[in-house]
Design a protein around this motif. Structure first.
Motif, PDB file in Angstrom:
ATOM      1  N   ALA A 116       0.840  -1.190   0.000  1.00  0.00           N
ATOM      2  CA  ALA A 116       0.000   0.000   0.000  1.00  0.00           C
ATOM      3  C   ALA A 116       0.878   1.242   0.000  1.00  0.00           C
ATOM      4  CB  ALA A 116      -0.922  -0.009   1.217  1.00  0.00           C
ATOM      5  N   GLY A 117       0.398   2.281  -0.636  1.00  0.00           N
ATOM      6  CA  GLY A 117       1.130   3.541  -0.683  1.00  0.00           C
ATOM      7  C   GLY A 117       1.163   4.227   0.670  1.00  0.00           C
ATOM      8  N   GLY A 118       1.887   5.332   0.732  1.00  0.00           N
ATOM      9  CA  GLY A 118       1.937   6.126   1.950  1.00  0.00           C
ATOM     10  C   GLY A 118       3.081   5.792   2.885  1.00  0.00           C
ATOM     11  N   ARG A 119       3.919   4.837   2.502  1.00  0.00           N
ATOM     12  CA  ARG A 119       5.059   4.491   3.361  1.00  0.00           C
ATOM     13  C   ARG A 119       6.264   5.342   2.975  1.00  0.00           C
ATOM     14  NH1 ARG A 119       2.429  -0.651   2.892  1.00  0.00           N
ATOM     15  NH2 ARG A 119       1.878  -1.361   4.980  1.00  0.00           N
ATOM     16  N   ASP A 120       7.013   5.764   3.983  1.00  0.00           N
ATOM     17  CA  ASP A 120       8.187   6.598   3.710  1.00  0.00           C
ATOM     18  C   ASP A 120       9.325   5.745   3.142  1.00  0.00           C
ATOM     19  OD1 ASP A 120       9.484   5.313   5.887  1.00  0.00           O
ATOM     20  OD2 ASP A 120       8.890   6.888   7.268  1.00  0.00           O
ATOM     21  N   ASP A 121      10.358   6.433   2.645  1.00  0.00           N
ATOM     22  CA  ASP A 121      11.483   5.741   2.005  1.00  0.00           C
ATOM     23  C   ASP A 121      12.208   4.804   2.958  1.00  0.00           C
ATOM     24  OD1 ASP A 121      10.935   6.945  -0.410  1.00  0.00           O
ATOM     25  OD2 ASP A 121      12.502   8.473  -0.227  1.00  0.00           O
ATOM     26  N   ALA A 122      12.332   5.189   4.221  1.00  0.00           N
ATOM     27  CA  ALA A 122      13.017   4.327   5.194  1.00  0.00           C
ATOM     28  C   ALA A 122      12.258   3.015   5.380  1.00  0.00           C
ATOM     29  CB  ALA A 122      13.169   5.052   6.532  1.00  0.00           C
ATOM     30  N   THR A 123      10.943   3.079   5.412  1.00  0.00           N
ATOM     31  CA  THR A 123      10.131   1.862   5.556  1.00  0.00           C
ATOM     32  C   THR A 123      10.243   1.004   4.308  1.00  0.00           C
ATOM     33  OG1 THR A 123       8.607   3.007   7.034  1.00  0.00           O
ATOM     34  CG2 THR A 123       7.809   0.977   6.009  1.00  0.00           C
ATOM     35  N   LEU A 124      10.196   1.626   3.137  1.00  0.00           N
ATOM     36  CA  LEU A 124      10.344   0.866   1.895  1.00  0.00           C
ATOM     37  C   LEU A 124      11.716   0.199   1.816  1.00  0.00           C
ATOM     38  CD1 LEU A 124       8.610   3.282  -0.628  1.00  0.00           C
ATOM     39  CD2 LEU A 124       7.740   1.082   0.226  1.00  0.00           C
ATOM     40  N   THR A 125      12.746   0.886   2.281  1.00  0.00           N
ATOM     41  CA  THR A 125      14.089   0.296   2.304  1.00  0.00           C
ATOM     42  C   THR A 125      14.129  -0.896   3.245  1.00  0.00           C
ATOM     43  OG1 THR A 125      15.125   2.396   1.722  1.00  0.00           O
ATOM     44  CG2 THR A 125      16.525   0.761   2.803  1.00  0.00           C
ATOM     45  N   LYS A 126      13.483  -0.782   4.412  1.00  0.00           N
ATOM     46  CA  LYS A 126      13.421  -1.901   5.352  1.00  0.00           C
ATOM     47  C   LYS A 126      12.721  -3.102   4.714  1.00  0.00           C
ATOM     48  CE  LYS A 126      11.739  -3.211   9.935  1.00  0.00           C
ATOM     49  NZ  LYS A 126      11.038  -2.792  11.147  1.00  0.00           N
ATOM     50  N   ILE A 127      11.644  -2.840   3.972  1.00  0.00           N
ATOM     51  CA  ILE A 127      10.899  -3.910   3.308  1.00  0.00           C
ATOM     52  C   ILE A 127      11.771  -4.597   2.268  1.00  0.00           C
ATOM     53  CG2 ILE A 127       8.973  -4.396   1.738  1.00  0.00           C
ATOM     54  CD1 ILE A 127       7.474  -2.045   3.214  1.00  0.00           C
ATOM     55  N   ILE A 128      12.362  -3.827   1.363  1.00  0.00           N
ATOM     56  CA  ILE A 128      13.139  -4.439   0.273  1.00  0.00           C
ATOM     57  C   ILE A 128      14.382  -5.135   0.803  1.00  0.00           C
ATOM     58  CG2 ILE A 128      14.438  -2.386  -0.449  1.00  0.00           C
ATOM     59  CD1 ILE A 128      13.283  -4.017  -3.310  1.00  0.00           C
ATOM     60  N   ASP A 129      15.069  -4.519   1.769  1.00  0.00           N
ATOM     61  CA  ASP A 129      16.282  -5.150   2.317  1.00  0.00           C
ATOM     62  C   ASP A 129      15.949  -6.427   3.079  1.00  0.00           C
ATOM     63  OD1 ASP A 129      17.818  -3.144   1.190  1.00  0.00           O
ATOM     64  OD2 ASP A 129      18.166  -2.086   3.084  1.00  0.00           O
ATOM     65  N   GLY A 130      14.893  -6.395   3.872  1.00  0.00           N
ATOM     66  CA  GLY A 130      14.511  -7.581   4.637  1.00  0.00           C
ATOM     67  C   GLY A 130      14.089  -8.735   3.748  1.00  0.00           C
ATOM     68  N   LEU A 131      13.224  -8.456   2.772  1.00  0.00           N
ATOM     69  CA  LEU A 131      12.758  -9.513   1.877  1.00  0.00           C
ATOM     70  C   LEU A 131      13.868  -9.996   0.948  1.00  0.00           C
ATOM     71  CD1 LEU A 131       9.180  -8.205   1.044  1.00  0.00           C
ATOM     72  CD2 LEU A 131       9.800 -10.100   2.557  1.00  0.00           C
ATOM     73  N   HIS A 132      14.715  -9.080   0.474  1.00  0.00           N
ATOM     74  CA  HIS A 132      15.830  -9.499  -0.381  1.00  0.00           C
ATOM     75  C   HIS A 132      16.794 -10.396   0.400  1.00  0.00           C
ATOM     76  CE1 HIS A 132      19.628  -9.188  -2.654  1.00  0.00           C
ATOM     77  NE2 HIS A 132      18.804  -9.260  -3.683  1.00  0.00           N
ATOM     78  N   GLY A 133      17.035 -10.068   1.659  1.00  0.00           N
ATOM     79  CA  GLY A 133      17.896 -10.911   2.490  1.00  0.00           C
ATOM     80  C   GLY A 133      17.316 -12.308   2.659  1.00  0.00           C
ATOM     81  N   ALA A 134      16.002 -12.386   2.887  1.00  0.00           N
ATOM     82  CA  ALA A 134      15.349 -13.693   3.024  1.00  0.00           C
ATOM     83  C   ALA A 134      15.414 -14.474   1.721  1.00  0.00           C
ATOM     84  CB  ALA A 134      13.898 -13.505   3.462  1.00  0.00           C
ATOM     85  N   LEU A 135      15.192 -13.789   0.594  1.00  0.00           N
ATOM     86  CA  LEU A 135      15.264 -14.448  -0.712  1.00  0.00           C
ATOM     87  C   LEU A 135      16.676 -14.944  -0.982  1.00  0.00           C
ATOM     88  CD1 LEU A 135      13.866 -15.196  -3.400  1.00  0.00           C
ATOM     89  CD2 LEU A 135      14.502 -12.907  -4.228  1.00  0.00           C
ATOM     90  N   SER A 136      17.663 -14.100  -0.736  1.00  0.00           N
ATOM     91  CA  SER A 136      19.065 -14.487  -0.948  1.00  0.00           C
ATOM     92  C   SER A 136      19.435 -15.711  -0.128  1.00  0.00           C
ATOM     93  CB  SER A 136      20.005 -13.329  -0.580  1.00  0.00           C
ATOM     94  OG  SER A 136      19.798 -12.224  -1.408  1.00  0.00           O
ATOM     95  N   SER A 137      19.037 -15.707   1.139  1.00  0.00           N
ATOM     96  CA  SER A 137      19.343 -16.847   2.010  1.00  0.00           C
ATOM     97  C   SER A 137      18.673 -18.119   1.527  1.00  0.00           C
ATOM     98  CB  SER A 137      18.911 -16.557   3.443  1.00  0.00           C
ATOM     99  OG  SER A 137      19.697 -15.529   3.991  1.00  0.00           O
ATOM    100  N   SER A 138      17.418 -18.005   1.111  1.00  0.00           N
ATOM    101  CA  SER A 138      16.689 -19.204   0.701  1.00  0.00           C
ATOM    102  C   SER A 138      17.183 -19.768  -0.624  1.00  0.00           C
ATOM    103  CB  SER A 138      15.181 -18.937   0.638  1.00  0.00           C
ATOM    104  OG  SER A 138      14.866 -18.043  -0.397  1.00  0.00           O
ATOM    105  N   LEU A 139      17.883 -18.947  -1.411  1.00  0.00           N
ATOM    106  CA  LEU A 139      18.394 -19.404  -2.715  1.00  0.00           C
ATOM    107  C   LEU A 139      19.896 -19.685  -2.709  1.00  0.00           C
ATOM    108  CD1 LEU A 139      16.482 -16.975  -5.120  1.00  0.00           C
ATOM    109  CD2 LEU A 139      15.914 -19.351  -4.570  1.00  0.00           C
ATOM    110  N   SER A 140      20.566 -19.475  -1.588  1.00  0.00           N
ATOM    111  CA  SER A 140      22.034 -19.554  -1.578  1.00  0.00           C
ATOM    112  C   SER A 140      22.557 -20.918  -1.998  1.00  0.00           C
ATOM    113  CB  SER A 140      22.594 -19.149  -0.219  1.00  0.00           C
ATOM    114  OG  SER A 140      22.190 -20.058   0.778  1.00  0.00           O
TER     115      SER A 140
END
Length: 131
Positions: free
Chosen positions: A71-95
């Motif tokens: 959903a819209g309305g999230r600040d850049d810091a929150t979006l960065t937390k989302i992308i970094d957290g999910l990317h880390g989980a994806l990277s780990s699960s595919l390592s």
């Protein structure tokens, strides 16, 4: 929200534990304390027809693409937390898979516009729940 859509090339079937990837991304979203629990949806689909890099059809190169709608309305810091957290989980699960064969992956976050989006259903806790 979020809706996490995972697409993977079908040549990864039998090598990629799809449910592990789904679980890793879903549980990471749950633990972020950003999203309502009732709003998290995670699903995966194999892409039957694909070519990755210089491969011919059905070649060895695999690919995993993840689209995350929030959903819209999230600040850049929150979006960065989302992308970094999910990317880390994806990277780990595919390592392990990435160490065994050529596989690329990407995760993108998209904001949806609530003015042009409608929802419904009966999931407990959802503001769209109909009795």
């Amino acid at each position: 929200m979020p809706h996490i859509a995972i697409e993977y090339t079908s040549n990864l079937e039998g090598h990629l534990n799809v449910q592990d990837v789904v679980d890793a991304l879903h549980s990471t979203a749950q633990q972020m304390d950003i999203f309502p629990q009732w709003g998290i949806r995670t699903f995966a689909t194999a892409v039957e027809n694909s070519r990755v890099a210089e491969d011919v059809f059905g070649g060895e190169n695999g690919y995993v693409h993840v689209r995350v709608k929030v959903a819209g309305g999230r600040d850049d810091a929150t979006l960065t937390k989302i992308i970094d957290g999910l990317h880390g989980a994806l990277s780990s699960s595919l390592s392990t898979l990435c160490s065994e064969r050529p596989v690329g992956f990407q995760l993108e976050v998209f904001r949806f516009d609530p003015a042009i989006t409608r929802s419904g259903g009966s999931i407990p806790g959802s503001p769209t729940q109909r009795l």
